[in-house]
Design an enzyme around this catalytic site. Structure first.
Site, mmCIF file in Angstrom:
data_model
loop_
_atom_site.group_PDB
_atom_site.id
_atom_site.type_symbol
_atom_site.label_atom_id
_atom_site.label_comp_id
_atom_site.label_asym_id
_atom_site.label_seq_id
_atom_site.Cartn_x
_atom_site.Cartn_y
_atom_site.Cartn_z
ATOM 1 N N ASP A 1 -49.236 44.389 0.117
ATOM 2 C CA ASP A 1 -49.017 42.936 0.164
ATOM 3 C C ASP A 1 -48.254 42.559 1.434
ATOM 4 O O ASP A 1 -48.583 41.581 2.109
ATOM 5 C CB ASP A 1 -48.222 42.470 -1.063
ATOM 6 C CG ASP A 1 -49.097 42.341 -2.304
ATOM 7 O OD1 ASP A 1 -50.339 42.428 -2.173
ATOM 8 O OD2 ASP A 1 -48.540 42.152 -3.403
ATOM 9 N N HIS B 1 -55.045 43.110 2.271
ATOM 10 C CA HIS B 1 -54.283 43.951 1.352
ATOM 11 C C HIS B 1 -54.923 45.352 1.271
ATOM 12 O O HIS B 1 -54.227 46.364 1.361
ATOM 13 C CB HIS B 1 -54.228 43.272 -0.022
ATOM 14 C CG HIS B 1 -53.691 44.136 -1.127
ATOM 15 N ND1 HIS B 1 -52.387 44.060 -1.557
ATOM 16 C CD2 HIS B 1 -54.291 45.085 -1.873
ATOM 17 C CE1 HIS B 1 -52.211 44.944 -2.534
ATOM 18 N NE2 HIS B 1 -53.350 45.585 -2.747
ATOM 19 N N GLU B 2 -56.250 45.387 1.145
ATOM 20 C CA GLU B 2 -56.947 46.676 1.055
ATOM 21 C C GLU B 2 -56.795 47.471 2.356
ATOM 22 O O GLU B 2 -56.587 48.688 2.330
ATOM 23 C CB GLU B 2 -58.435 46.484 0.744
ATOM 24 C CG GLU B 2 -58.731 45.837 -0.608
ATOM 25 C CD GLU B 2 -58.190 46.641 -1.785
ATOM 26 O OE1 GLU B 2 -58.177 47.880 -1.691
ATOM 27 O OE2 GLU B 2 -57.766 46.029 -2.770
ATOM 28 N N HIS C 1 -53.565 49.235 2.453
ATOM 29 C CA HIS C 1 -53.532 50.535 1.770
ATOM 30 C C HIS C 1 -53.988 51.645 2.710
ATOM 31 O O HIS C 1 -53.458 52.743 2.701
ATOM 32 C CB HIS C 1 -54.459 50.525 0.546
ATOM 33 C CG HIS C 1 -53.861 49.861 -0.655
ATOM 34 N ND1 HIS C 1 -52.625 50.195 -1.141
ATOM 35 C CD2 HIS C 1 -54.332 48.881 -1.473
ATOM 36 C CE1 HIS C 1 -52.362 49.457 -2.213
ATOM 37 N NE2 HIS C 1 -53.379 48.647 -2.431
ATOM 38 N N GLU D 1 -48.444 48.891 -3.773
ATOM 39 C CA GLU D 1 -48.981 47.530 -3.861
ATOM 40 C C GLU D 1 -48.102 46.548 -3.092
ATOM 41 O O GLU D 1 -48.611 45.690 -2.367
ATOM 42 C CB GLU D 1 -49.095 47.086 -5.321
ATOM 43 C CG GLU D 1 -50.181 47.800 -6.097
ATOM 44 C CD GLU D 1 -51.539 47.714 -5.427
ATOM 45 O OE1 GLU D 1 -51.919 46.625 -4.940
ATOM 46 O OE2 GLU D 1 -52.224 48.742 -5.353
HETATM 47 ZN ZN LIG Z 1 -53.748 47.236 -3.915
#
Ligand SMILES: [Zn+2]
Length: 410
Positions: free
Chosen positions: A358, A276-277, A280, A354
């Site tokens: 995801d 997930h990071e 980003h 977000e």
């Molecule tokens: Zn996040």
């Protein structure tokens, strides 16, 4: 003392802001007891769910009292000439604009942090303690406050001094120089946050060789993400709550995992959080956030430059002599509705990001371990699983858990 129209505008802004926020808190609190959506039914057992409801209720009551206290205090301070008193006190030391501004803000900041101290203490040692989150000792608490204060004095004082130097030497164009300086500071902090600021408060150690590290490296290689720095931070010395974050870019980029996260999640779940990071980063969220905050800073500074010279802005906080520092406070108060709006936009953007991160984790790794890690983290922090949509719209930088799970399972 003469009060101008803007003085009353500030009072109205403060009260309206308070009422809007309290109304949102109230709407949110009304939903504390709602039945959970089926996707979330397995997170809490009955006891834990009751505990999470009590935690929300406790925080809600605490917020009503502390926000109310700070509103009453600010209004009294304005009405009874508090700023004028501090301004006169400051002028008894010096009449040079820069030292005057430093002393003025120093007194205001010192006063407000002393008044905020009991609330901060109560939150950590009573509320968080009562629900089993707190690991902070009294000495960590004191040293955190001291270090935070020194950091504010050094960074804030330095920025304010430069800011005023630009104003004195470049006049109406000062906002462009100030903007360039703030941009430099933001970039610098982004790049070196983990290297320079975090070590003041925490210990970071490189993640040890082992199966977790190799699973992370395998994943990073698979998605073409160059990752040299994976660090573990001793978050457990303050709280049992867990987290992971990404910082820096280029060669300075690193992923930081809380030791609490490593203890609570399985290897797959940690890789999913990490994916997930990485999402980003790969989706350029870091850069976009940086650009957006630079643009909003530029806009704010530009508007500031249009008004800073108007004595009414200074006089709006009830002082008798216009000055740069009084105008800054007046401007900050009058500008706050606009910063609320930019805050809304930033939160909206962040919630979109977000979902995208995801999705990235889902396509490049797996959805199931991310779902289970989000559930575990929500459970551990007694998160609110049924927030009110209006509250989410204003305050949430992350979508509510149920929406993230539905998106991940879709
Ligand atoms: Zn996040």
């Amino acid at each position: 003392m003469e009060k101008n129209t803007l003085f009353y505008v500030i009072l109205v802004i403060l009260v309206v802001q308070y009422l809007v926020h309290q109304y949102l808190e109230y709407l949110n609190a009304k939903r504390f007891k709602s039945t959970l959506p089926p996707e979330l039914a397995d997170i809490y057992d009955e006891n834990e769910y009751r505990k999470s409801q009590q935690y929300k209720q406790t925080n809600y009551r605490f917020g009503v009292i502390s926000d109310g206290f700070s509103l009453v205090l600010t209004i009294c301070f304005l009405l009874f000439g508090g700023f004028e008193w501090v301004d006169q006190l400051t002028r008894s030391f010096t009449d040079e604009p820069i030292p005057m501004a430093l002393i003025f803000f120093g007194i205001i900041m010192l006063g407000s942090s002393i008044l905020g101290l009991p609330f901060s203490y109560y939150r950590t040692f009573v509320i968080e303690e009562q629900y089993g989150f707190n690991k902070t000792t009294k000495s960590i608490f004191v040293s955190d406050k001291l270090k935070g204060g020194i950091l504010t004095i050094v960074l804030g004082g330095g920025i304010l001094t430069l800011f005023m130097l630009f104003y004195q030497s470049t006049g109406p164009n000062f906002w462009m120089y100030a903007w360039a300086m703030v941009a430099g500071v933001i970039l610098f902090i982004n790049l070196f946050y983990s290297r320079l600021i975090v070590p003041l408060f925490n210990k970071q150690t490189p993640l040890q060789d082992g199966s977790l590290k190799s699973s992370i490296e395998n994943y990073a290689q698979k998605v073409g993400f160059e990752l040299q720095n994976i660090f573990v931070i001793d978050g457990s010395k303050r709280s049992t709550k867990a987290n992971a974050y990404f910082s820096g870019f280029g060669k300075e980029k690193r992923i930081t995992l809380f030791d609490t996260l490593i203890n609570d999640l399985s290897e797959d779940e940690i890789v999913a959080v990490l994916a997930h990071e990485v999402g980003h980063y790969k989706k350029k969220h870091i850069i976009v956030n940086l650009i957006v905050s630079l643009l909003t800073t530029g806009l704010t500074l530009f508007i500031l430059s249009l008004f800073i010279n108007h004595p009414e802005i200074s006089l709006a906080i009830g002082v008798s002599t216009p000055s740069f520092h009084a105008a800054l406070v007046g401007f900050a108060l009058l500008y706050s509705p606009i910063s609320e709006i930019t805050g809304l936009i930033m939160n909206y953007l962040s919630r979109k990001f977000e979902f995208q991160a995801d999705d990235f984790a889902k396509t490049t790794f797996e959805a199931t371990p991310l779902v289970s890690s989000l559930k575990k983290l929500s459970k551990k922090s007694l998160s609110n699983l049924t927030p009110h949509p209006a509250y989410v719209f204003v305050h949430y930088s992350h979508p509510p858990l149920v929406e993230r799970i539905r998106n991940l399972k879709a």
